[in-house]
Scaffold this motif. Structure first.
Motif, PDB file in Angstrom:
ATOM      1  N   THR A 144     -14.675  -4.241  -1.021  1.00 54.51           N
ATOM      2  CA  THR A 144     -13.920  -3.097  -0.548  1.00 54.51           C
ATOM      3  C   THR A 144     -14.113  -1.914  -1.497  1.00 54.51           C
ATOM      4  O   THR A 144     -14.443  -2.100  -2.673  1.00 54.51           O
ATOM      5  N   HIS A 176       3.239  -6.763   7.281  1.00 60.40           N
ATOM      6  CA  HIS A 176       3.463  -5.909   8.437  1.00 60.40           C
ATOM      7  C   HIS A 176       4.829  -5.237   8.338  1.00 60.40           C
ATOM      8  O   HIS A 176       5.841  -5.888   8.117  1.00 60.40           O
ATOM      9  N   LEU A 226      -6.579  -1.415   4.512  1.00 57.72           N
ATOM     10  CA  LEU A 226      -5.389  -1.889   5.221  1.00 57.72           C
ATOM     11  C   LEU A 226      -5.245  -1.199   6.563  1.00 57.72           C
ATOM     12  O   LEU A 226      -5.657  -0.052   6.730  1.00 57.72           O
ATOM     13  N   PRO A 227      -4.652  -1.926   7.523  1.00 54.79           N
ATOM     14  CA  PRO A 227      -4.392  -1.313   8.828  1.00 54.79           C
ATOM     15  C   PRO A 227      -3.124  -0.467   8.762  1.00 54.79           C
ATOM     16  O   PRO A 227      -2.131  -0.875   8.154  1.00 54.79           O
ATOM     17  N   GLU A 244      -0.162   1.268  10.908  1.00 52.51           N
ATOM     18  CA  GLU A 244       0.510   1.227  12.203  1.00 52.51           C
ATOM     19  C   GLU A 244       1.078   2.587  12.584  1.00 52.51           C
ATOM     20  O   GLU A 244       1.022   3.002  13.743  1.00 52.51           O
ATOM     21  N   VAL A 256      -0.930  -4.663  11.452  1.00 55.43           N
ATOM     22  CA  VAL A 256      -1.439  -6.038  11.395  1.00 55.43           C
ATOM     23  C   VAL A 256      -2.963  -6.018  11.506  1.00 55.43           C
ATOM     24  O   VAL A 256      -3.549  -5.132  12.126  1.00 55.43           O
ATOM     25  N   ARG A 257      -3.553  -7.022  10.907  1.00 52.35           N
ATOM     26  CA  ARG A 257      -4.994  -7.159  10.976  1.00 52.35           C
ATOM     27  C   ARG A 257      -5.366  -7.746  12.331  1.00 52.35           C
ATOM     28  O   ARG A 257      -4.753  -8.709  12.803  1.00 52.35           O
ATOM     29  N   GLU A 272      -7.176  -9.851  15.195  1.00 51.87           N
ATOM     30  CA  GLU A 272      -7.768 -11.185  15.207  1.00 51.87           C
ATOM     31  C   GLU A 272      -9.285 -11.090  15.157  1.00 51.87           C
ATOM     32  O   GLU A 272      -9.882 -10.174  15.707  1.00 51.87           O
ATOM     33  N   THR A 276     -11.189 -10.595  12.541  1.00 52.76           N
ATOM     34  CA  THR A 276     -11.788  -9.638  11.611  1.00 52.76           C
ATOM     35  C   THR A 276     -12.136 -10.260  10.269  1.00 52.76           C
ATOM     36  O   THR A 276     -12.527  -9.561   9.354  1.00 52.76           O
TER      37      THR A 276
END
Length: 145
Positions: free
Chosen positions: A4, A20, A66-67, A69, A136-137, A139, A141
Motif C-alpha cells: 500500500t 465499519h 480504506l473504503p 462510506e 466496508v471492504r 467481497e 477484494t
C-alpha cells in the motif's frame, strides 16, 4: 514491504483497529486537536511546517488503504463562500456523499466515541477539515499471491 502507499505505522495501527462506522478526522493546521477530538481517538501529528502536509495529500493516500462510506466537511457561517478545499474533497471522494456541518457541530461530531483516528496536518487553508466514515471492504477484494 507493504504493497500500500500508506506506510505510517501509527496510522496503519489505528486503521487496523477501526471498523465499519468508525471515523477518521483529517484536521487542518487551525483545528483545536487537543480539545475537539474523541477520548478514544489516536492522534497523529503530520504538521511539520506550514503547508506540509495538507489534508488533500493525506486524503489521497488514505483512500488507497480504506473504503470511505461518507464524509463531512466543516463549513463557514451562512452567507460566506464555500472554501475551495470542500469542492476538492467532493471531487476526490465522488460518488461518496459529503455532508456539511457548522463549526461547532463538526467539533461535536469529532468528539464522538466513534472517532478512531485524528490526523493533524499543517494545511493552512481555512475550513479544510474533513471527517471520514469508514465503509466496508467489498467481497472478493482479497489479493492472494
Amino acid at each position: 514491504m507493504l504493497l500500500t502507499d500508506l506506510l505510517h505505522p501509527g496510522i496503519l495501527e489505528a486503521l487496523a483497529g477501526a471498523g465499519h462506522g468508525a471515523r477518521v478526522l483529517l484536521a487542518d493546521g487551525h483545528y483545536p486537536a487537543s480539545t475537539a477530538t474523541g477520548d478514544r481517538a489516536r492522534t497523529v501529528h503530520l504538521n511539520l511546517a506550514p503547508g506540509l502536509l495538507d489534508v488533500t495529500t493525506v486524503l489521497d493516500v488514505l483512500t488507497t488503504a480504506l473504503p470511505v462510506e461518507s464524509a463531512h466537511v466543516m463549513v463557514p457561517p451562512d452567507g460566506a463562500p464555500e472554501p475551495p478545499a470542500i469542492g476538492e474533497y467532493r471531487a476526490r471522494l465522488a460518488p461518496v456523499p459529503v455532508g456539511t456541518l457548522g463549526r461547532f457541530e463538526f467539533y461535536d461530531a469529532a468528539r464522538s466515541p466513534d472517532l478512531a483516528l485524528a490526523i493533524v496536518t499543517a494545511d493552512v487553508r481555512t475550513y479544510a477539515n474533513l471527517l471520514l466514515t469508514i465503509g466496508v471492504r467489498a467481497e472478493g477484494t482479497l489479493t492472494t499471491r
